[in-house]
Scaffold this motif. Structure first.
Motif, PDB file in Angstrom:
ATOM      1  N   TYR A   1       7.400 -14.638  -0.813  1.00 55.87           N
ATOM      2  CA  TYR A   1       6.818 -13.347  -0.460  1.00 55.87           C
ATOM      3  C   TYR A   1       6.900 -12.295  -1.559  1.00 55.87           C
ATOM      4  CZ  TYR A   1       6.260 -14.713   4.436  1.00 55.87           C
ATOM      5  OH  TYR A   1       5.872 -15.340   5.595  1.00 55.87           O
ATOM      6  N   LEU A   2       7.881 -12.409  -2.464  1.00 61.30           N
ATOM      7  CA  LEU A   2       8.150 -11.312  -3.382  1.00 61.30           C
ATOM      8  C   LEU A   2       7.867 -11.649  -4.850  1.00 61.30           C
ATOM      9  CD1 LEU A   2      11.479 -10.022  -1.772  1.00 61.30           C
ATOM     10  CD2 LEU A   2       9.121  -9.354  -1.253  1.00 61.30           C
ATOM     11  N   THR A   3       7.182 -12.759  -5.093  1.00 55.65           N
ATOM     12  CA  THR A   3       6.779 -13.123  -6.448  1.00 55.65           C
ATOM     13  C   THR A   3       5.294 -13.488  -6.423  1.00 55.65           C
ATOM     14  OG1 THR A   3       7.127 -15.526  -6.331  1.00 55.65           O
ATOM     15  CG2 THR A   3       9.081 -14.155  -6.727  1.00 55.65           C
ATOM     16  N   PRO A   4       4.676 -13.652  -7.585  1.00 53.94           N
ATOM     17  CA  PRO A   4       3.251 -14.020  -7.607  1.00 53.94           C
ATOM     18  C   PRO A   4       2.916 -15.298  -6.849  1.00 53.94           C
ATOM     19  CG  PRO A   4       3.930 -13.231  -9.754  1.00 53.94           C
ATOM     20  CD  PRO A   4       5.183 -13.342  -8.938  1.00 53.94           C
ATOM     21  N   ARG A   5       3.929 -16.068  -6.481  1.00 56.06           N
ATOM     22  CA  ARG A   5       3.680 -17.293  -5.711  1.00 56.06           C
ATOM     23  C   ARG A   5       2.795 -17.006  -4.495  1.00 56.06           C
ATOM     24  NH1 ARG A   5       8.597 -20.645  -2.794  1.00 56.06           N
ATOM     25  NH2 ARG A   5       7.300 -21.968  -1.420  1.00 56.06           N
ATOM     26  N   ALA A   6       3.067 -15.931  -3.760  1.00 54.65           N
ATOM     27  CA  ALA A   6       2.232 -15.590  -2.601  1.00 54.65           C
ATOM     28  C   ALA A   6       2.291 -14.109  -2.281  1.00 54.65           C
ATOM     29  CB  ALA A   6       2.660 -16.400  -1.377  1.00 54.65           C
ATOM     30  N   GLN A   7       2.804 -13.305  -3.177  1.00 56.26           N
ATOM     31  CA  GLN A   7       2.936 -11.874  -2.922  1.00 56.26           C
ATOM     32  C   GLN A   7       1.585 -11.251  -2.598  1.00 56.26           C
ATOM     33  OE1 GLN A   7       4.563  -9.665  -6.258  1.00 56.26           O
ATOM     34  NE2 GLN A   7       5.836  -8.451  -4.877  1.00 56.26           N
ATOM     35  N   HIS A   8       1.591 -10.347  -1.614  1.00 56.40           N
ATOM     36  CA  HIS A   8       0.352  -9.665  -1.230  1.00 56.40           C
ATOM     37  C   HIS A   8       0.657  -8.192  -1.015  1.00 56.40           C
ATOM     38  CE1 HIS A   8      -3.245  -8.510   1.025  1.00 56.40           C
ATOM     39  NE2 HIS A   8      -3.809  -9.601   0.534  1.00 56.40           N
ATOM     40  N   PRO A   9      -0.218  -7.303  -1.467  1.00 63.67           N
ATOM     41  CA  PRO A   9       0.078  -5.867  -1.371  1.00 63.67           C
ATOM     42  C   PRO A   9       0.233  -5.349   0.046  1.00 63.67           C
ATOM     43  CG  PRO A   9      -2.193  -6.253  -2.084  1.00 63.67           C
ATOM     44  CD  PRO A   9      -1.480  -7.562  -2.177  1.00 63.67           C
ATOM     45  N   ARG A  10      -0.340  -6.051   1.027  1.00 61.95           N
ATOM     46  CA  ARG A  10      -0.207  -5.574   2.410  1.00 61.95           C
ATOM     47  C   ARG A  10       0.941  -6.249   3.161  1.00 61.95           C
ATOM     48  NH1 ARG A  10      -5.833  -5.597   1.904  1.00 61.95           N
ATOM     49  NH2 ARG A  10      -6.068  -7.588   2.996  1.00 61.95           N
ATOM     50  N   ALA A  11       1.657  -7.145   2.497  1.00 65.57           N
ATOM     51  CA  ALA A  11       2.871  -7.736   3.075  1.00 65.57           C
ATOM     52  C   ALA A  11       4.047  -7.104   2.342  1.00 65.57           C
ATOM     53  CB  ALA A  11       2.871  -9.250   2.912  1.00 65.57           C
ATOM     54  N   GLU A  12       4.547  -5.998   2.861  1.00 64.61           N
ATOM     55  CA  GLU A  12       5.489  -5.154   2.120  1.00 64.61           C
ATOM     56  C   GLU A  12       6.956  -5.449   2.436  1.00 64.61           C
ATOM     57  OE1 GLU A  12       4.547  -1.009   1.838  1.00 64.61           O
ATOM     58  OE2 GLU A  12       2.398  -1.374   2.084  1.00 64.61           O
ATOM     59  N   ASN A  13       7.232  -6.544   3.153  1.00 70.26           N
ATOM     60  CA  ASN A  13       8.623  -6.918   3.440  1.00 70.26           C
ATOM     61  C   ASN A  13       9.367  -5.761   4.100  1.00 70.26           C
ATOM     62  OD1 ASN A  13      10.785  -8.761   3.447  1.00 70.26           O
ATOM     63  ND2 ASN A  13      11.619  -7.930   1.563  1.00 70.26           N
ATOM     64  N   LYS A  14       8.750  -5.211   5.128  1.00 69.81           N
ATOM     65  CA  LYS A  14       9.286  -4.008   5.748  1.00 69.81           C
ATOM     66  C   LYS A  14       9.155  -4.089   7.271  1.00 69.81           C
ATOM     67  CE  LYS A  14       8.092  -0.171   3.774  1.00 69.81           C
ATOM     68  NZ  LYS A  14       7.317   1.054   3.379  1.00 69.81           N
ATOM     69  N   MET A  15      10.271  -3.949   7.983  1.00 73.48           N
ATOM     70  CA  MET A  15      10.276  -3.901   9.446  1.00 73.48           C
ATOM     71  C   MET A  15      10.984  -2.625   9.889  1.00 73.48           C
ATOM     72  SD  MET A  15      12.315  -6.235  12.255  1.00 73.48           S
ATOM     73  CE  MET A  15      11.624  -7.819  11.776  1.00 73.48           C
ATOM     74  N   LEU A  16      10.296  -1.789  10.653  1.00 75.66           N
ATOM     75  CA  LEU A  16      10.890  -0.545  11.118  1.00 75.66           C
ATOM     76  C   LEU A  16      12.111  -0.809  11.994  1.00 75.66           C
ATOM     77  CD1 LEU A  16       7.771   1.589  12.124  1.00 75.66           C
ATOM     78  CD2 LEU A  16       9.047   1.656   9.967  1.00 75.66           C
ATOM     79  N   TYR A  17      13.102   0.070  11.898  1.00 70.63           N
ATOM     80  CA  TYR A  17      14.253  -0.010  12.802  1.00 70.63           C
ATOM     81  C   TYR A  17      13.799   0.069  14.257  1.00 70.63           C
ATOM     82  CZ  TYR A  17      18.240   0.043   9.629  1.00 70.63           C
ATOM     83  OH  TYR A  17      19.194  -0.310   8.723  1.00 70.63           O
TER      84      TYR A  17
END
Length: 299
Positions: free
Chosen positions: A199-215
């Protein structure tokens, strides 16, 4: 492939529709559900494209509150919304003249697999269900990635989330946590290290997948169970695919036992959780197995 908008209440989901090459007649439809924190352009899109090449009309979309889909606040992981996303996707497929409305199945990857099962047990318009590297996101949140944590310890997490949500209700900035570790180390489970790489490298990183989940997600996730009443209501044919070396394998085994044995269970030797995302040695056979299973049972 075409971009589509899937109506869901007063909002909409951003989707991709993959149409197979066909001469005449109606096709079988498949809803593809992406992993937690992912978007349609990643592994779910890979499966959607490959399965359309096998003759299915496939629909993949960003979850509500995530990716390019509508819903506020953004970055909310709400399991009940994720399940109802599937219902909206079924509505969309049933509206297409090219799709046989009585021949629709669902495939979910990782947390999408748990959501696929939760949707299938409640909506019998889905005639078959398949999962790949399935995770019941509620069980994972409560028991940890390897399923060996004390659930009662999560009470403190709920209290901390309550304090943060209270602050936000009074005007504080929304806080979030990552889906996958941004800086894994040697103590990080293998699957999570590989997820971070995906998710966090060019392997499959995407600008709309921000690795973020609200509390704000925490109470919803910690109290959700994708498998609740599956032993009673999940009567459709079920295909379970997982790797023998995946830390998440226990989710697949748990559901298999709960429902008295899946219609078909494929535990792939030496496979880890993330192998089924983009490793052709695992993705290719998984696509083939899903295609054969759906052609057999969506009749």
């Amino acid at each position: 492939m075409s971009k589509v908008s899937i109506k869901k209440g007063s909002s909409s989901l951003a989707g991709l529709l993959f149409n197979p090459v066909r001469e005449s007649g109606k096709t079988t439809g498949l809803v593809i559900v992406h992993p937690g924190g992912g978007v349609k352009e990643q592994t779910a899109g890979t499966y959607a494209k490959r399965l359309s090449e096998a003759g299915f009309t496939t629909l993949v979309y960003d979850a509500a509150f995530q990716g390019a889909s509508g819903g506020e606040p953004h970055f909310l992981e709400d399991p009940n919304e994720r399940v109802s996303d599937v219902y909206a996707a079924i509505d969309y497929l049933q509206s297409l003249d090219s799709v046989d409305s009585e021949k629709i199945g669902v495939l979910g990857i990782c947390a999408g697999g748990g959501y696929a099962i939760a949707a299938a047990k409640g909506d019998h318009r889905l005639k078959a269900a398949a999962t790949v590297s399935m995770v019941n996101i509620g069980d994972s949140a409560r028991q940890g990635w390897d399923g060996d944590e004390d659930v009662s310890n999560k009470v403190d997490s709920l209290r901390a989330a309550a304090a943060q949500i209270t602050a936000e209700a009074k005007g504080a900035e929304r806080a979030s946590a990552p889906y996958v570790p941004p800086q894994p180390d040697d103590k990080t489970p293998r699957d999570m290290r590989e997820a971070s790489d995906y998710y966090l490298t060019p392997r499959a990183q995407h600008p709309r997948a921000e690795n973020k989940m609200l509390y704000l997600s925490f109470p919803r996730v910690l109290t959700f169970d994708a498998f609740h009443l599956a032993d009673v209501f999940l009567k459709q044919p079920v295909l379970l695919i997982a790797g023998s070396d995946a830390g998440s394998l226990w989710h697949t085994e748990k559901l298999d036992k709960l429902i008295g044995g899946a219609t078909q269970k494929n535990i792939v030797p030496n496979g880890a959780h993330m192998d089924f995302y983009d490793n052709e040695a695992y993705v290719g056979p998984a696509v083939k197995d899903v295609a054969e299973f759906m052609k057999k049972h969506l009749v």
